[in-house]
Design a protein around this motif. Structure first.
Motif, PDB file in Angstrom:
ATOM      1  N   ASP A 244      -6.509   5.294  10.016  1.00  0.00           N
ATOM      2  CA  ASP A 244      -7.716   4.978   9.245  1.00  0.00           C
ATOM      3  C   ASP A 244      -7.645   5.481   7.808  1.00  0.00           C
ATOM      4  O   ASP A 244      -8.612   6.043   7.268  1.00  0.00           O
ATOM      5  N   GLY A 245      -6.487   5.308   7.190  1.00  0.00           N
ATOM      6  CA  GLY A 245      -6.376   5.595   5.769  1.00  0.00           C
ATOM      7  C   GLY A 245      -6.072   7.017   5.380  1.00  0.00           C
ATOM      8  O   GLY A 245      -6.131   7.356   4.195  1.00  0.00           O
ATOM      9  N   GLN A 246      -5.709   7.860   6.352  1.00  0.00           N
ATOM     10  CA  GLN A 246      -5.366   9.233   5.981  1.00  0.00           C
ATOM     11  C   GLN A 246      -4.346   9.825   6.944  1.00  0.00           C
ATOM     12  O   GLN A 246      -4.232   9.407   8.092  1.00  0.00           O
TER      13      GLN A 246
ATOM     14  N   ARG B 202       0.853  -1.190   0.000  1.00  0.00           N
ATOM     15  CA  ARG B 202       0.000   0.000   0.000  1.00  0.00           C
ATOM     16  C   ARG B 202       0.883   1.232   0.000  1.00  0.00           C
ATOM     17  O   ARG B 202       1.893   1.291   0.706  1.00  0.00           O
TER      18      ARG B 202
ATOM     19  N   TRP C  61      -0.605   8.665  10.438  1.00  0.00           N
ATOM     20  CA  TRP C  61      -1.528   7.987   9.528  1.00  0.00           C
ATOM     21  C   TRP C  61      -2.507   7.156  10.350  1.00  0.00           C
ATOM     22  O   TRP C  61      -2.109   6.259  11.096  1.00  0.00           O
TER      23      TRP C  61
END
Length: 331
Positions: free
Chosen positions: A164-166, A124, A162
């Motif tokens: 939860d994806g942000q 990712r 970072w």
């Protein structure tokens, strides 16, 4: 305890140890040779697969990360428990007990530097948010939160987390213009440094606020789950380790002269590090103000590199003939 060496890798040093007592380290044919990864477990020493050159970390399950070489020094690797070596397109900086590996891709082309993760075969990219060109990952906790640094299009740097994806950009303390993150604990507290012009200071971010730990030049490099922070403070000609917890800062200078550096801390506040008085270098452990030097293996010097939550320390020590072997010190 002398952890020994292999016939073709007579010089060894330990890098990390997990809570099960498994140890990883480096072996070399000579001081000028490229190192190769070694694994100690169950009283046995074994050479890691080709490509596992500079090992970095081992988690509770036995997953190993590091840097491939010597052909490419921009790629990493991971060896899952019971699995084969997997090449990574980034340099790992940390991993958690779940097996999430974090690090940074430093491309040799015109691609931009970017933080990346690997988890059970999946890669990712942690893309920087709008206004930032570069992302760098330095630490990860058991919740999957990742500490890192973002570099803006105009060159400014900010510590970030970072979740939860942000990315969330962490605040600057008054007077600071840049910030860099080093580590994060399971509570989400982040440590690193903040810069104000040419001055930089150790800093902790907790509950959305930035706190400068000391007005002296230095950096916070690691934090335990209890909130024990370690790092270094600098003066005009020396560097000394420090421990900070609950607002109390303690400078650690075991020799009284020379330099010292803290390399790891346990969840109950045991600090390990190294010190030199310009005649010899010695590893040490520090706990609540009490210092104990780590012995060598008949030679003069010793070196600590990591400690697990059982208090087992690993590093390296000199033999009487001057050869260096990986070593473990038990509580």
């Amino acid at each position: 305890m002398d952890l020994g060496a292999l016939p073709d890798l007579p010089t060894t040093g330990a890098v990390d140890i997990n809570s099960r007592g498994e140890v990883i380290g480096l072996g070399q044919e000579s001081d000028r040779a490229w190192p190769h990864g070694i694994h100690w477990r169950g009283g046995r020493i074994e050479r890691l697969p080709d490509g596992a050159n500079v090992v970095r970390s081992i988690n509770q399950a036995g997953q190993i990360t590091g840097i491939e070489g010597p052909v490419s020094r921009t790629n990493g690797f991971v060896i899952p428990p019971g699995g084969a070596l997997v090449g990574l397109p980034f340099l790992p900086s940390d991993q958690n007990e779940s097996g999430l590996v974090v690090g940074t891709r430093y491309p040799m082309s015109n691609l931009r530097t970017v933080a990346m993760t690997w988890f059970r075969g999946h890669l990712r990219t942690l893309t920087p948010p709008a206004g930032y060109a570069v992302s760098i990952a330095t630490g990860v906790n058991e919740r999957g939160q990742i500490a890192g640094t973002l570099e803006a299009d105009n060159g400014g740097s900010r510590a970030a987390l970072w979740t939860d994806g942000q990315w969330t950009v962490l605040p600057l303390p008054p007077g600071a213009d840049k910030a860099y993150a080093s580590d994060v604990n399971d509570r989400g507290d982040v440590v690193g440094r903040t810069d104000a012009g040419l001055q930089y200071n150790p800093t902790i971010w907790s509950r959305g606020r930035a706190l400068v730990i000391s007005d002296r030049t230095g950096e916070a490099t690691a934090i335990s789950n209890r909130g024990d922070v370690i790092g270094y403070l600098e003066s005009s000609d020396q560097r000394h380790a420090f421990h900070w917890q609950g607002g109390r800062l303690t400078e650690i200078n075991p020799d009284g002269t020379g330099w010292s550096d803290a390399v790891d801390v346990t969840d109950d506040g045991l600090v390990v590090g190294n010190t030199s008085d310009n005649t010899r270098s010695r590893g040490f452990r520090w706990n609540n103000g009490r210092v104990e030097f780590l012995g060598a293996l008949g030679g003069a010097d010793s070196y600590a590199s990591a400690v697990n939550n059982r208090g087992q320390i690993v590093g390296a020590a000199l033999l009487p003939d001057g050869q260096r072997h990986a070593a473990r010190w038990n509580p």
